[in-house]
Design a protein around this motif. Structure first.
Motif, PDB file in Angstrom:
ATOM      1  N   CYS A   1       0.822  -1.215   0.000  1.00 65.46           N
ATOM      2  CA  CYS A   1       0.000   0.000   0.000  1.00 65.46           C
ATOM      3  C   CYS A   1       0.860   1.271   0.000  1.00 65.46           C
ATOM      4  CB  CYS A   1      -0.945   0.002   1.196  1.00 65.46           C
ATOM      5  SG  CYS A   1      -2.282  -1.209   1.073  1.00 65.46           S
TER       6      CYS A   1
ATOM      7  N   CYS B   1      -2.485  -1.951   6.111  1.00 64.33           N
ATOM      8  CA  CYS B   1      -3.012  -0.947   5.181  1.00 64.33           C
ATOM      9  C   CYS B   1      -3.132   0.416   5.863  1.00 64.33           C
ATOM     10  CB  CYS B   1      -4.387  -1.379   4.668  1.00 64.33           C
ATOM     11  SG  CYS B   1      -4.386  -2.856   3.636  1.00 64.33           S
TER      12      CYS B   1
ATOM     13  N   ALA C   1      -3.633   3.812   3.511  1.00 69.51           N
ATOM     14  CA  ALA C   1      -4.344   3.337   2.321  1.00 69.51           C
ATOM     15  C   ALA C   1      -5.805   3.769   2.334  1.00 69.51           C
ATOM     16  CB  ALA C   1      -4.252   1.816   2.244  1.00 69.51           C
TER      17      ALA C   1
ATOM     18  N   GLN D   1     -11.044   1.355   0.327  1.00 72.61           N
ATOM     19  CA  GLN D   1     -11.312   0.180  -0.501  1.00 72.61           C
ATOM     20  C   GLN D   1     -10.224  -0.874  -0.355  1.00 72.61           C
ATOM     21  OE1 GLN D   1     -10.884   3.279  -1.804  1.00 72.61           O
ATOM     22  NE2 GLN D   1      -9.754   3.232  -3.758  1.00 72.61           N
ATOM     23  N   TYR D   2      -8.986  -0.437  -0.092  1.00 70.15           N
ATOM     24  CA  TYR D   2      -7.905  -1.394   0.120  1.00 70.15           C
ATOM     25  C   TYR D   2      -8.014  -2.051   1.495  1.00 70.15           C
ATOM     26  CZ  TYR D   2      -5.833   0.592  -4.074  1.00 70.15           C
ATOM     27  OH  TYR D   2      -5.612   0.997  -5.374  1.00 70.15           O
TER      28      TYR D   2
ATOM     29  N   ARG E   1     -10.702  -4.656   1.144  1.00 65.31           N
ATOM     30  CA  ARG E   1     -10.234  -5.819   0.393  1.00 65.31           C
ATOM     31  C   ARG E   1      -9.310  -6.676   1.267  1.00 65.31           C
ATOM     32  NH1 ARG E   1     -10.172  -7.376  -5.034  1.00 65.31           N
ATOM     33  NH2 ARG E   1     -11.412  -5.546  -5.567  1.00 65.31           N
TER      34      ARG E   1
ATOM     35  N   PHE F   1      -4.452  -5.494  -5.481  1.00 63.11           N
ATOM     36  CA  PHE F   1      -3.246  -4.838  -4.987  1.00 63.11           C
ATOM     37  C   PHE F   1      -2.123  -4.983  -6.015  1.00 63.11           C
ATOM     38  CE2 PHE F   1      -5.621  -6.004  -1.207  1.00 63.11           C
ATOM     39  CZ  PHE F   1      -5.492  -4.896  -0.389  1.00 63.11           C
TER      40      PHE F   1
ATOM     41  N   SER G   1       1.433  -8.056  -5.727  1.00 62.56           N
ATOM     42  CA  SER G   1       0.887  -8.969  -4.722  1.00 62.56           C
ATOM     43  C   SER G   1       1.474 -10.376  -4.819  1.00 62.56           C
ATOM     44  CB  SER G   1      -0.639  -9.043  -4.847  1.00 62.56           C
ATOM     45  OG  SER G   1      -1.010  -9.530  -6.130  1.00 62.56           O
TER      46      SER G   1
END
Length: 294
Positions: A59, A194, A199, A202-203, A206, A276, A279
């Motif tokens: 992130c 995160c 971040a 939405q991250y 997730r 991401f 990843s």
């Protein structure tokens, strides 16, 4: 870095930082400090710290900013293991290949060491502000860890687990218990990573969903290993669930169906990681956990 190099790096810096956090001065409660050090230095995969550090990295954050969260989540996890092993809970004498805390010390000291390792993480999380993490994000990390570790998370799941003895439960009931008992701390680790990087929501969401699938798969594999695993490789007694008449997903669904469910959940975790950048490490880690000790 290769996968193995990054994994070892994360494990190494976590262990070194935990030792720094455990560098207490000699006081009358030194036996308590010894028990805390004994349990936090017992090795293990350090999966939760690795998740916190790697989610922080992908992130766009720094390792330094995520390291307090990595140490905090490992201490919280260690607290749960100490208490899990107590005679009033699972009554296990071996943890990570050596004597459980209450066997190495005594039951009262182990209980208090667990209590201390449950509280200390919240103090440690405040260190994140020293590395540029916004105060509102640190507050959210503290709130999130309290919720996911407490009565609505891991501890609540452990209470349900104590009731899954000599009873018949559905697969859905078991998965919901696993979601609380195991997934919540993995979700906390990923989400705190995160947040340490600032971040967008939405991250964080997730990462939350990823931790859910990873935790369910992780616990189902644990069930399988308790039936089919090798004690020397697993690092704790196997066959204990059957001896205690505890219901597990592998026992209810069968080994073949349990393996398939773990693979399905792993595939879902993979899909969530596609949101991401870079990843690859997380995907390899996810596969490693699915295939561990087989």
């Amino acid at each position: 870095m290769t996968f193995d190099e990054r994994l070892l790096y994360y494990q190494d810096i976590t262990e070194k930082q935990i030792k720094k956090y455990m560098d207490f001065s000699q006081e009358k409660q030194e036996r308590l400090f010894q028990a805390m050090r004994y349990s936090t230095n017992a090795g293990g995969k350090r999966i939760r710290p690795v998740l916190a550090l790697e989610f922080g990295r992908v992130c766009g954050g720094s390792i330094d900013a995520a390291l307090p969260a990595a140490c905090a989540i490992e201490m919280m996890h260690t607290f749960s293991l100490i208490h899990d092993d107590l005679p009033c809970m699972d009554n296990d004498d071996i943890r990570r290949g050596r004597a459980s805390c209450h066997r190495a010390f005594d039951e009262a000291t182990a209980l208090l060491a667990g209590d201390a390792l449950e509280m200390y993480p919240f103090e440690i999380l405040t260190d994140c502000t020293n590395y540029g993490v916004k105060a509102e994000n640190v507050i959210e990390m503290i709130r999130l860890l309290a919720e996911y570790a407490g009565h609505k998370g891991m501890i609540g799941g452990q209470q349900i687990d104590t009731q899954f003895v000599n009873c018949v439960f559905s697969e859905d009931d078991l998965l919901e218990m696993y979601r609380l008992k195991t997934s919540r701390l993995l979700q906390a680790a990923a989400c705190m990573g995160c947040l340490s990087a600032g971040a967008d929501i939405q991250y964080v969401q997730r990462a939350y969903e990823y931790g859910d699938r990873l935790g369910l798969a992780f616990q189902i594999v644990d069930d399988i290993l308790d039936i089919c695993g090798n004690e020397a490789e697993v690092g704790k007694p196997v066959g204990s669930d059957e001896k205690k008449n505890k219901m597990t997903f592998a026992a209810v669904a069968g080994i073949s169906a349990a393996k398939e469910k773990a693979r399905q959940l792993t595939d879902e975790a993979f899909d969530l990681l596609n949101g991401f950048e870079d990843s690859g490490f997380l995907k390899q880690l996810t596969l490693k956990l699915l295939n561990r000790n087989k």
